[in-house]
Design a protein around this motif. Sequence first.
Motif, mmCIF file in Angstrom:
data_model
loop_
_atom_site.group_PDB
_atom_site.id
_atom_site.type_symbol
_atom_site.label_atom_id
_atom_site.label_comp_id
_atom_site.label_asym_id
_atom_site.label_seq_id
_atom_site.Cartn_x
_atom_site.Cartn_y
_atom_site.Cartn_z
ATOM 1 N N ALA A 201 0.960 -1.184 0.045
ATOM 2 C CA ALA A 201 0.077 0.141 -0.048
ATOM 3 C C ALA A 201 0.863 1.138 0.035
ATOM 4 O O ALA A 201 2.147 1.203 0.164
ATOM 5 N N TYR A 202 0.347 2.399 -0.266
ATOM 6 C CA TYR A 202 1.054 3.409 -0.404
ATOM 7 C C TYR A 202 0.438 4.801 0.097
ATOM 8 O O TYR A 202 0.540 5.925 -0.239
ATOM 9 N N ALA A 203 -0.449 4.793 1.062
ATOM 10 C CA ALA A 203 -1.048 5.781 1.807
ATOM 11 C C ALA A 203 -0.759 6.338 2.959
ATOM 12 O O ALA A 203 0.353 5.746 3.603
ATOM 13 N N THR A 204 -1.089 7.620 3.189
ATOM 14 C CA THR A 204 -0.609 8.684 4.068
ATOM 15 C C THR A 204 -1.522 8.308 5.370
ATOM 16 O O THR A 204 -2.659 8.405 5.013
ATOM 17 N N PRO A 205 -1.163 8.032 6.585
ATOM 18 C CA PRO A 205 -2.051 7.837 7.834
ATOM 19 C C PRO A 205 -2.453 9.354 8.160
ATOM 20 O O PRO A 205 -1.950 10.483 7.516
ATOM 21 N N VAL A 217 -5.064 6.320 11.932
ATOM 22 C CA VAL A 217 -5.439 5.738 11.029
ATOM 23 C C VAL A 217 -4.693 5.645 9.770
ATOM 24 O O VAL A 217 -4.239 6.469 8.942
ATOM 25 N N SER A 218 -4.429 4.259 9.663
ATOM 26 C CA SER A 218 -3.630 4.027 8.407
ATOM 27 C C SER A 218 -4.069 2.774 7.425
ATOM 28 O O SER A 218 -4.279 1.730 8.005
ATOM 29 N N PRO A 219 -4.277 3.231 6.140
ATOM 30 C CA PRO A 219 -5.000 2.258 5.325
ATOM 31 C C PRO A 219 -3.819 1.279 4.903
ATOM 32 O O PRO A 219 -2.572 1.796 4.544
ATOM 33 N N GLY A 220 -3.547 0.006 4.782
ATOM 34 C CA GLY A 220 -2.866 -0.862 4.386
ATOM 35 C C GLY A 220 -3.403 -1.786 3.050
ATOM 36 O O GLY A 220 -4.406 -1.513 2.698
ATOM 37 N N GLY A 221 -2.586 -2.694 2.806
ATOM 38 C CA GLY A 221 -3.292 -3.632 1.668
ATOM 39 C C GLY A 221 -4.391 -4.378 2.542
ATOM 40 O O GLY A 221 -4.039 -5.246 3.298
ATOM 41 N N ASN A 222 -5.378 -4.472 2.160
ATOM 42 C CA ASN A 222 -6.618 -5.291 2.254
ATOM 43 C C ASN A 222 -7.209 -4.893 3.657
ATOM 44 O O ASN A 222 -7.879 -5.897 4.104
#
Length: 403
Positions: A201-205, A217-222
């Motif tokens: 994943a490549y998201a910013t928390p 809150v941290s988006p990750g893979g799945n």
Amino acid sequence: MNRLLPVLALHVSLLQAEEWPQFRGPEGQGHSSGEKLPLNWSEEKNIRWKVPVPGSGWSSPVVRDGRIWLTSAQDKGRSLRLLSLDLENGQLLYDLEVFRTENPGSIHSKNSYASPTALLEGDRVYVHYGTNGTAAVSTDGRVLWRSRLKYQHGHGPGGSPVLFEDLLIVSCDGTDVQYVAALDKENGQVRWKTPRPGYMAYATPLVIQVGEQAQLVSPGGNQVGAYDPRSGETIWWITHNGYSGVPRPVFGHDLVFVISGYTRPVLYAVRPGGSGDVTKSHIAWKLSRGAPLNPSPILVGDELYVVSDVGVASCLDAKTGEVHWKQRLRGQFSASPLYGAERIYFLNETGQTFVVAPRKAFRELARNQVEGRTLASLAVAGETLLLRTDTHLYRIEQTSEEY
């Protein structure tokens, strides 16, 4: 060899410059307090200055004390650099090599070796190039510490760092391992590291406040997880079928809005007060058609706005998910939208910005075109916009009374 340019003087801007210290602005959610941001511009109109940017990169500009900061990569990604420019006139103040690596890895065609946005605090600039290095640099050009977090990007670096108290926090979701890490902002030492299963994943928390509890809150893979930013302890999570998530979360109306990722993105509105796996209990609503893969959402009042990568913009009731309108814009989109001066700015990948009124009925206010490829998100300094293309940086400023 570092190329430090002499700083003769920093001019004071004629306009009071709003600080833009991180990706998506002061609160990390794309909002500007500017009231007279430009409405119309072109290569011939309302451009205060346009200057070439050395190297390449898709990090957004950040601004503090009359100076602009950008990360950049040169020598095919082997030289990872930090640039400083004078906000008043665009003069390049210095171009500093922070890391040198002989094997920077591969990148996606839409990515760069300098995609994470820098972060400003006091007299420090924190920079992150994914596994190729994280560092703190003084505003006078001294590298204060360097650190390396090991994981395989897959397609290059993506997520930007965030600050919480004395910690610099980054998400490290690679093809091999996935974890969230907090570094001591004074010395770069790892203070905590929380592993999590999933995919790249490549998201910013985003740090939010839920009652008396801070949550990262941290988006990750799945999955999307919420963590105690002081300890790294996992608070809650939801699971989904996505991977390679990019958009940064948005928070409001006691809901956190997150997006799953490839290949069919879904936007979830999550109540963040739970614990453990809350997939079945805390999702208030979801949007399965028209969610973006790359641009982050933006919340304005009671409405949530998104634009998909193929250019379909949507206005939703933030509390219920009801769709007020959908409108196809022109082009492909990767940059996250910006709100300011009672307008929403949507920048596509070919230099065209659509200015839209934040209303329950679609109303386009302007279309503006500059030259070049545009994947970096807009930034704000006072009443001016900063727009980065693949070759140049623009300062865009309304010179007439047409606001």
